[in-house]
Design a protein around this motif. Sequence first.
Motif, PDB file in Angstrom:
ATOM      1  N   GLY A 187       0.844  -1.192   0.000  1.00 48.90           N
ATOM      2  CA  GLY A 187       0.000   0.000   0.000  1.00 48.90           C
ATOM      3  C   GLY A 187       0.871   1.229   0.000  1.00 48.90           C
ATOM      4  N   SER A 188       0.286   2.376  -0.314  1.00 55.30           N
ATOM      5  CA  SER A 188       1.059   3.620  -0.375  1.00 55.30           C
ATOM      6  C   SER A 188       1.096   4.361   0.954  1.00 55.30           C
ATOM      7  CB  SER A 188       0.464   4.543  -1.452  1.00 55.30           C
ATOM      8  OG  SER A 188      -0.903   4.823  -1.174  1.00 55.30           O
ATOM      9  N   GLU A 189       0.246   3.938   1.907  1.00 52.94           N
ATOM     10  CA  GLU A 189       0.195   4.612   3.201  1.00 52.94           C
ATOM     11  C   GLU A 189       1.408   4.250   4.058  1.00 52.94           C
ATOM     12  OE1 GLU A 189      -3.926   3.723   1.675  1.00 52.94           O
ATOM     13  OE2 GLU A 189      -2.099   2.552   2.067  1.00 52.94           O
ATOM     14  N   ASP A 190       1.836   5.185   4.895  1.00 51.94           N
ATOM     15  CA  ASP A 190       3.021   4.981   5.732  1.00 51.94           C
ATOM     16  C   ASP A 190       2.851   3.838   6.724  1.00 51.94           C
ATOM     17  OD1 ASP A 190       4.328   7.034   4.472  1.00 51.94           O
ATOM     18  OD2 ASP A 190       3.835   8.545   5.981  1.00 51.94           O
ATOM     19  N   ILE A 191       1.637   3.523   7.090  1.00 55.30           N
ATOM     20  CA  ILE A 191       1.407   2.472   8.088  1.00 55.30           C
ATOM     21  C   ILE A 191       1.463   1.073   7.487  1.00 55.30           C
ATOM     22  CG2 ILE A 191       0.001   3.989   9.558  1.00 55.30           C
ATOM     23  CD1 ILE A 191      -2.488   2.551   8.388  1.00 55.30           C
ATOM     24  N   LYS A 192       1.488   0.964   6.168  1.00 58.37           N
ATOM     25  CA  LYS A 192       1.462  -0.338   5.497  1.00 58.37           C
ATOM     26  C   LYS A 192       2.847  -0.985   5.499  1.00 58.37           C
ATOM     27  CE  LYS A 192      -2.875  -0.453   4.144  1.00 58.37           C
ATOM     28  NZ  LYS A 192      -3.270  -0.379   2.735  1.00 58.37           N
ATOM     29  N   GLY A 193       2.851  -2.326   5.411  1.00 54.69           N
ATOM     30  CA  GLY A 193       4.103  -3.062   5.267  1.00 54.69           C
ATOM     31  C   GLY A 193       4.669  -3.549   6.586  1.00 54.69           C
ATOM     32  N   HIS A 194       5.668  -4.449   6.474  1.00 54.84           N
ATOM     33  CA  HIS A 194       6.301  -4.984   7.672  1.00 54.84           C
ATOM     34  C   HIS A 194       7.337  -4.004   8.222  1.00 54.84           C
ATOM     35  CE1 HIS A 194       9.743  -5.951   5.124  1.00 54.84           C
ATOM     36  NE2 HIS A 194       8.953  -6.657   4.323  1.00 54.84           N
ATOM     37  N   ALA A 200      13.499   0.655   6.287  1.00 58.16           N
ATOM     38  CA  ALA A 200      14.191   1.032   5.047  1.00 58.16           C
ATOM     39  C   ALA A 200      13.727   2.396   4.561  1.00 58.16           C
ATOM     40  CB  ALA A 200      13.947  -0.030   3.973  1.00 58.16           C
ATOM     41  N   ALA A 201      12.423   2.668   4.708  1.00 52.89           N
ATOM     42  CA  ALA A 201      11.872   3.964   4.305  1.00 52.89           C
ATOM     43  C   ALA A 201      12.504   5.102   5.109  1.00 52.89           C
ATOM     44  CB  ALA A 201      10.362   3.963   4.484  1.00 52.89           C
ATOM     45  N   SER A 206      16.385   9.749   5.082  1.00 58.87           N
ATOM     46  CA  SER A 206      17.463  10.516   5.718  1.00 58.87           C
ATOM     47  C   SER A 206      18.719  10.613   4.864  1.00 58.87           C
ATOM     48  CB  SER A 206      17.819   9.881   7.071  1.00 58.87           C
ATOM     49  OG  SER A 206      18.347   8.574   6.878  1.00 58.87           O
ATOM     50  N   CYS A 207      18.713  10.013   3.682  1.00 60.99           N
ATOM     51  CA  CYS A 207      19.893   9.991   2.813  1.00 60.99           C
ATOM     52  C   CYS A 207      19.798  11.080   1.747  1.00 60.99           C
ATOM     53  CB  CYS A 207      20.026   8.619   2.158  1.00 60.99           C
ATOM     54  SG  CYS A 207      21.421   8.479   1.024  1.00 60.99           S
ATOM     55  N   ASN A 208      20.805  11.942   1.691  1.00 60.77           N
ATOM     56  CA  ASN A 208      20.792  13.045   0.727  1.00 60.77           C
ATOM     57  C   ASN A 208      20.935  12.563  -0.714  1.00 60.77           C
ATOM     58  OD1 ASN A 208      20.540  15.011   2.730  1.00 60.77           O
ATOM     59  ND2 ASN A 208      22.767  15.142   3.034  1.00 60.77           N
ATOM     60  N   THR A 209      21.554  11.415  -0.899  1.00 58.24           N
ATOM     61  CA  THR A 209      21.755  10.892  -2.256  1.00 58.24           C
ATOM     62  C   THR A 209      20.454  10.375  -2.852  1.00 58.24           C
ATOM     63  OG1 THR A 209      24.049  10.294  -1.812  1.00 58.24           O
ATOM     64  CG2 THR A 209      22.980   9.138  -3.615  1.00 58.24           C
ATOM     65  N   ILE A 210      19.558   9.863  -2.007  1.00 58.72           N
ATOM     66  CA  ILE A 210      18.318   9.240  -2.472  1.00 58.72           C
ATOM     67  C   ILE A 210      17.165  10.238  -2.442  1.00 58.72           C
ATOM     68  CG2 ILE A 210      16.652   7.391  -2.088  1.00 58.72           C
ATOM     69  CD1 ILE A 210      18.864   5.801  -0.710  1.00 58.72           C
ATOM     70  N   ASN A 211      16.520  10.429  -3.567  1.00 60.56           N
ATOM     71  CA  ASN A 211      15.316  11.266  -3.657  1.00 60.56           C
ATOM     72  C   ASN A 211      14.103  10.368  -3.387  1.00 60.56           C
ATOM     73  OD1 ASN A 211      13.364  13.189  -4.246  1.00 60.56           O
ATOM     74  ND2 ASN A 211      13.625  13.018  -6.461  1.00 60.56           N
ATOM     75  N   TYR A 212      13.911  10.028  -2.109  1.00 63.01           N
ATOM     76  CA  TYR A 212      12.875   9.066  -1.737  1.00 63.01           C
ATOM     77  C   TYR A 212      11.493   9.711  -1.815  1.00 63.01           C
ATOM     78  CZ  TYR A 212      10.157   5.715   0.967  1.00 63.01           C
ATOM     79  OH  TYR A 212       9.199   4.807   1.376  1.00 63.01           O
ATOM     80  N   THR A 213      10.564   9.041  -2.500  1.00 66.38           N
ATOM     81  CA  THR A 213       9.222   9.603  -2.720  1.00 66.38           C
ATOM     82  C   THR A 213       8.108   8.781  -2.080  1.00 66.38           C
ATOM     83  OG1 THR A 213       9.062   8.445  -4.857  1.00 66.38           O
ATOM     84  CG2 THR A 213       9.916  10.703  -4.886  1.00 66.38           C
ATOM     85  N   GLY A 214       8.450   7.767  -1.280  1.00 65.36           N
ATOM     86  CA  GLY A 214       7.416   6.990  -0.602  1.00 65.36           C
ATOM     87  C   GLY A 214       7.225   5.609  -1.203  1.00 65.36           C
TER      88      GLY A 214
END
Length: 348
Positions: A187-194, A200-201, A206-214
């Motif tokens: 799922g796309s919600e922050d509460i989903k997943g193990h 990992a999210a 917190s990593c400047n190299t990674i443009n993390y989008t969710g």
Amino acid sequence: MQRSLTIALDMMGGDYGPRSSIPAAVEAVHLHNSLTLILCGNETLIEEQLSRLDALQHPRLKIKHCTQIVTNADEPAYALRNKKDASMRVALDLVKSGEAQACVSSGNTGALFAIAHYVLKMLPGIKRPALISTVPTQTKRPVYLLDLGANVHCDAHTLYQFGIMGTVVAREAQDIEYPKVSLLNIGSEDIKGHEGIKAAAKLMSSCNTINYTGYSEGSDIFSGKADVIVCEGFVGNVALKTCEGIAKLIMHKMTKALKKHLLYRGLALLLMPVIKKIYKKVNPDQYNGASLVGLRGIVVKSHGNASASAFLAAINEAVKEVQRQLPEKIQAAFAENEPTPDTSAENS
């Protein structure tokens, strides 16, 4: 003038062996004037196929005779210990010695992973290599998916490292300054997943190299929402094989429908340019060639059932990675990042 490059090919791997790898090799040296290929495998079988294509005397096709073959039935540990003169092992040894700048194989994935890990070693700071390849999207750019099966289970820190490696690959291949990176989740919600994927999210955020989008869901893979999608190898392999199966199903159904009635056959002639264009975009052959990134050398894994055109795509991918100096770019990206706490113990 193009810089000369040499690639070692495992000619005996896959379902078809030299029957698909030799035509691909011949086509590759015609496409790339600066390319030399070292053909690793049974000399007699290789010469037989080269003779059929009138390419036995080609100056940039060199044969390296090998007495063994890594079969699909071989356990990785057995192949590593007992198949030291196998075409797969010899091709990787050539990369280690510097005689070749990359290796391409369509052989046993587990064995290739184990032998490449042992022979080439990891780049400094990287825990595990990952298989990465592209999948077509609704946009002009493909999405890079990793891991595709090298690591069945991954802890949070490994997924975080995959995010850095995926970023480098997408940036170099697609010229994207800040590739959008996502984690494949239910799922796309922050509460989903193990808990592992949630950890990992946090690391990616917190990593400047990674443009993390969710998070991304399975239905987002083709949307172009992300440039890089990170997942465990088990999930990634299933997703990739499903994508390939869907593409083949669509083309099969379309072809069958167009042949069914005389009117449809006439319509097919009118639509043929459009059909060919669609097929070219979704044909799995052109996306063949998953890269085993994170190693001190370039290794490209071709599908086991690769046709000649598919194996050629894998060779072309290896050529591009040599030209981009991919391992050096990945090593530089890790050197720029501060060491991140290894959360594997609590999130494995």
